[in-house]
Write a protein that holds these residues in place. Structure first.
Motif, short mmCIF file in Angstrom:
data_model
loop_
_atom_site.label_atom_id
_atom_site.label_comp_id
_atom_site.label_asym_id
_atom_site.label_seq_id
_atom_site.Cartn_x
_atom_site.Cartn_y
_atom_site.Cartn_z
N LEU A 16 0.83 -1.20 0.00
CA LEU A 16 0.00 0.00 0.00
C LEU A 16 0.87 1.26 0.00
CD1 LEU A 16 -2.74 1.37 0.13
CD2 LEU A 16 -2.71 1.09 2.62
N VAL A 17 1.95 1.25 0.78
CA VAL A 17 2.84 2.41 0.81
C VAL A 17 3.45 2.64 -0.56
CG1 VAL A 17 5.00 3.31 1.77
CG2 VAL A 17 3.32 2.23 3.28
N GLN A 18 3.89 1.58 -1.22
CA GLN A 18 4.48 1.73 -2.55
C GLN A 18 3.46 2.28 -3.55
OE1 GLN A 18 7.60 1.29 -3.41
NE2 GLN A 18 8.39 0.37 -1.56
N GLN A 19 2.23 1.79 -3.47
CA GLN A 19 1.18 2.24 -4.39
C GLN A 19 0.88 3.73 -4.20
OE1 GLN A 19 -2.40 -0.10 -4.11
NE2 GLN A 19 -3.27 0.72 -6.01
N ILE A 20 0.77 4.15 -2.95
CA ILE A 20 0.47 5.56 -2.69
C ILE A 20 1.66 6.44 -3.05
CG2 ILE A 20 -0.15 7.25 -0.93
CD1 ILE A 20 -2.42 5.43 -1.84
N LYS A 21 2.88 5.96 -2.86
CA LYS A 21 4.04 6.77 -3.27
C LYS A 21 4.04 6.95 -4.79
CE LYS A 21 6.55 8.79 -1.65
NZ LYS A 21 6.58 10.28 -1.54
N SER A 22 3.66 5.94 -5.54
CA SER A 22 3.55 6.10 -7.00
C SER A 22 2.49 7.14 -7.35
CB SER A 22 3.19 4.75 -7.65
OG SER A 22 4.21 3.80 -7.45
N PHE A 23 1.36 7.09 -6.66
CA PHE A 23 0.30 8.09 -6.84
C PHE A 23 0.83 9.49 -6.54
CE2 PHE A 23 -2.73 10.55 -4.15
CZ PHE A 23 -3.59 10.99 -5.15
N GLU A 24 1.58 9.63 -5.45
CA GLU A 24 2.11 10.94 -5.06
C GLU A 24 3.08 11.48 -6.10
OE1 GLU A 24 1.88 10.75 -0.16
OE2 GLU A 24 3.83 10.69 -1.16
N ARG A 25 3.97 10.65 -6.56
CA ARG A 25 4.99 11.12 -7.51
C ARG A 25 4.35 11.56 -8.83
NH1 ARG A 25 10.19 7.48 -8.06
NH2 ARG A 25 10.74 9.31 -9.32
N LEU A 26 3.37 10.79 -9.30
CA LEU A 26 2.68 11.17 -10.55
C LEU A 26 1.86 12.43 -10.35
CD1 LEU A 26 1.61 7.62 -11.75
CD2 LEU A 26 3.10 9.19 -13.00
N THR A 27 1.25 12.58 -9.18
CA THR A 27 0.47 13.78 -8.88
C THR A 27 1.36 15.02 -8.90
OG1 THR A 27 -1.16 12.58 -7.56
CG2 THR A 27 -0.94 14.93 -7.14
N VAL A 28 2.52 14.93 -8.28
CA VAL A 28 3.45 16.06 -8.26
C VAL A 28 3.88 16.42 -9.68
CG1 VAL A 28 5.75 16.80 -7.55
CG2 VAL A 28 4.27 15.62 -5.92
N GLU A 29 4.18 15.41 -10.49
CA GLU A 29 4.58 15.67 -11.87
C GLU A 29 3.46 16.35 -12.65
OE1 GLU A 29 6.38 13.22 -15.72
OE2 GLU A 29 6.36 12.28 -13.73
N ALA A 30 2.23 15.88 -12.45
CA ALA A 30 1.08 16.49 -13.13
C ALA A 30 0.88 17.93 -12.68
CB ALA A 30 -0.18 15.67 -12.87
N VAL A 37 3.11 20.06 -11.66
CA VAL A 37 4.17 20.93 -12.17
C VAL A 37 4.05 21.14 -13.67
CG1 VAL A 37 6.67 21.13 -12.50
CG2 VAL A 37 5.76 20.38 -10.29
N THR A 38 3.69 20.08 -14.40
CA THR A 38 3.69 20.14 -15.86
C THR A 38 2.34 20.48 -16.47
OG1 THR A 38 3.20 17.77 -16.06
CG2 THR A 38 5.54 18.42 -15.94
N GLY A 39 1.25 20.29 -15.70
CA GLY A 39 -0.07 20.45 -16.27
C GLY A 39 -0.43 19.33 -17.23
N ASP A 40 0.14 18.16 -17.02
CA ASP A 40 -0.09 17.02 -17.90
C ASP A 40 -1.40 16.33 -17.51
OD1 ASP A 40 -0.05 14.41 -19.10
OD2 ASP A 40 2.12 14.60 -19.38
N TYR A 41 -2.39 16.47 -18.36
CA TYR A 41 -3.72 15.90 -18.10
C TYR A 41 -3.67 14.39 -17.98
CZ TYR A 41 -8.35 14.11 -19.48
OH TYR A 41 -9.54 13.41 -19.56
N GLU A 42 -2.94 13.74 -18.86
CA GLU A 42 -2.89 12.28 -18.85
C GLU A 42 -2.22 11.76 -17.58
OE1 GLU A 42 -1.08 11.16 -22.54
OE2 GLU A 42 -2.91 11.55 -23.70
N LYS A 43 -1.20 12.48 -17.10
CA LYS A 43 -0.57 12.08 -15.84
C LYS A 43 -1.54 12.20 -14.67
CE LYS A 43 3.67 10.83 -16.81
NZ LYS A 43 4.71 11.81 -17.11
N ALA A 44 -2.39 13.21 -14.71
CA ALA A 44 -3.38 13.37 -13.64
C ALA A 44 -4.36 12.20 -13.64
CB ALA A 44 -4.12 14.69 -13.80
N VAL A 45 -4.82 11.80 -14.82
CA VAL A 45 -5.73 10.65 -14.93
C VAL A 45 -5.03 9.39 -14.45
CG1 VAL A 45 -7.05 9.20 -16.51
CG2 VAL A 45 -7.07 11.69 -16.80
N LEU A 46 -3.79 9.18 -14.88
CA LEU A 46 -3.04 8.00 -14.46
C LEU A 46 -2.85 7.97 -12.96
CD1 LEU A 46 -1.34 5.49 -15.08
CD2 LEU A 46 0.62 7.01 -15.46
N ALA A 47 -2.49 9.11 -12.38
CA ALA A 47 -2.29 9.17 -10.93
C ALA A 47 -3.54 8.72 -10.19
CB ALA A 47 -1.91 10.59 -10.51
#
Length: 434
Positions: A368-382, A384-394
């Motif tokens: 669960l910790v690994q899964q949420i850390k992946s969510f957090e990292r993608l959220t931060v990237e989205a 900063v970049t405004g990447d719509y697809e990254k937000a959906v993936l997160a």
């Protein structure tokens, strides 16, 4: 010594002021600058005047300055604390209510609510970091703004500020709960914390250096410990098998169905907080009030002053005590990137937190910790970049979201709902272009 508080008109500010008063001998602040935005000016004046009355009553020589000029507040600061909410409580209400249409939880640091609070907040915190580089390059940034873990992650990855610590009152609240249940002073209690913000576990529990983990799990597994998460108890068999102490926010993951049902049947936390804040600020207006009112605890800020001022005092005095904070992992928790933010027990020094090495997390919680850390990292990237697809993936990989289709539907609706606070998506994303 100068402390600047961004979001100074927050209802939490009296907690901070109380902490500065109580620890003045160890942490002799000369100037406290409370800064807010134009929309928060009325609250800033109300809470600022209460702060002045509290300090006058205590007889400590701290001068309080109120301003809408962030640069003025930051210039020459030694510590910068952040406690702001982009979009105010109206935005939080949308974060909570919109996902419930899809039978998904929208709490402000978990799932869709956490995603969109981060998308709104991270660009602002990075602007503050840029200003700090020029105006107070040697200051410590102590972030209390939620989602604290993702905000800290963003600062670590996308700014030049190295002196940053993210802070939450959940770990100290868990320690206080242990102290209460075992009828001992808080100073005798230590919990070995590891995980992420609002996903932190107590791997072991000590009183006077002796482990009491098994008994603590039995006693503390009975109920939630924070004001804004109520009404659910753990199954004893589950909590014993888990073998570590969860925090209250784990209810959103381990009891998702029950928590969704409860949320759909009640008003949102934002609506509750709006009502509480109206009552609090009426109290704050009272010219005879010169102490932190007890009603503030209902707001959910219990132990904020203890956590925030204890941390700053320990840095200032190189105390080398142990506190749980959000900081760079630096190998403390295996399987999480070296440069990512984690919430972990640290030795607090004049050079900042030094994480205590944990190694591998227990297999029951590691996934669960690994899964949420992946969510957090993608959220931060989205963010900063405004990447719509990254937000959906997160959102799609967050365990609170049932499918990628639902993730896309929620992201689309919430992007429109928060359009005014998400310019990065409307200027850079192919889907969201004016």
């Amino acid at each position: 010594m100068k402390v600047a508080t961004i979001g100074g008109g927050s209802s939490y500010t009296p907690e901070l002021v109380e902490g500065l008063i109580d620890r003045y001998e160890e942490f002799p602040v000369e100037e406290l600058w409370l800064v807010d935005i134009d929309e928060g000016q009325e609250k800033l004046n109300i809470v600022g005047n209460l702060a002045k009355r509290m300090i006058e009553r205590a007889g400590v020589p701290i001068r309080v300055f109120l301003t809408l000029n962030r640069e003025e507040a930051l210039r020459g600061a030694d510590f910068v604390t952040t406690q702001f909410r982009v979009g105010l409580l109206e935005a939080r209400a949308k974060d909570e209510r919109i996902p419930l249409k899809y039978e998904v939880l929208g709490q402000e640091t978990n799932g869709p609510g956490g995603l969109f609070k981060a998308l709104r907040t991270i660009p602002v915190i990075l602007q503050i970091c840029e200003q700090m580089e020029t105006l107070c390059p040697n200051a410590w940034l102590i972030n209390f703004t939620n989602p604290a873990g993702m905000v800290t992650e963003a600062v670590l990855r996308y700014s030049n500020i190295e002196k940053v610590v993210g802070l939450c009152n959940v770990p100290i609240g868990m320690e206080m709960n242990v102290a209460k249940r075992f009828d001992v002073d808080h100073e005798r209690v230590r919990i070995q914390f590891a995980g992420l913000n609002h996903l932190v576990y107590g791997l072991d529990v000590f009183v006077d250096g002796v482990s009491i983990k098994e008994e603590a799990i039995r006693r503390l597994g009975e109920s939630s410990t924070v004001k804004n998460i109520k009404g659910q108890d753990w199954e004893p068999e589950f909590i014993r098998a888990l073998g570590v102490l969860p925090c209250s926010y784990h209810l959103y993951y381990y009891k998702s169905k029950e928590m969704v049902k409860k949320a759909m049947e009640s008003e949102t936390r934002a609506e509750v907080v709006q009502r509480l804040e109206e009552e609090l600020f009426e109290r704050y207006k009272d010219p005879d009030l010169s102490v932190k009112p007890p009603e503030l605890e209902e707001r959910g800020g219990a132990y904020y002053s203890d956590a925030a001022i204890r941390l700053m005092t320990s840095i200032y005095n190189d105390k080398r005590d142990i506190q749980a904070v959000n900081t760079m992992n630096r190998g403390a928790i295996h399987g999480i990137p070296y440069g990512s933010a984690v919430e972990v027990s640290c030795i607090i020094t004049k050079d900042g937190p030094v994480p205590l090495t944990i190694g591998e997390l227990p297999v029951a919680v590691n996934g669960l910790v690994q899964q949420i850390k992946s969510f957090e990292r993608l959220t931060v990237e989205a963010a900063v970049t405004g990447d719509y697809e990254k937000a959906v993936l997160a959102l799609a990989i967050n365990p609170l979201t049932p499918s990628d289709t639902v993730a896309k539907q929620i992201v689309d609706e919430m992007l429109e709902a928060h359009r005014a606070y998400l310019p990065q998506f409307y200027s850079s994303s192919p889907k969201y272009t004016d």
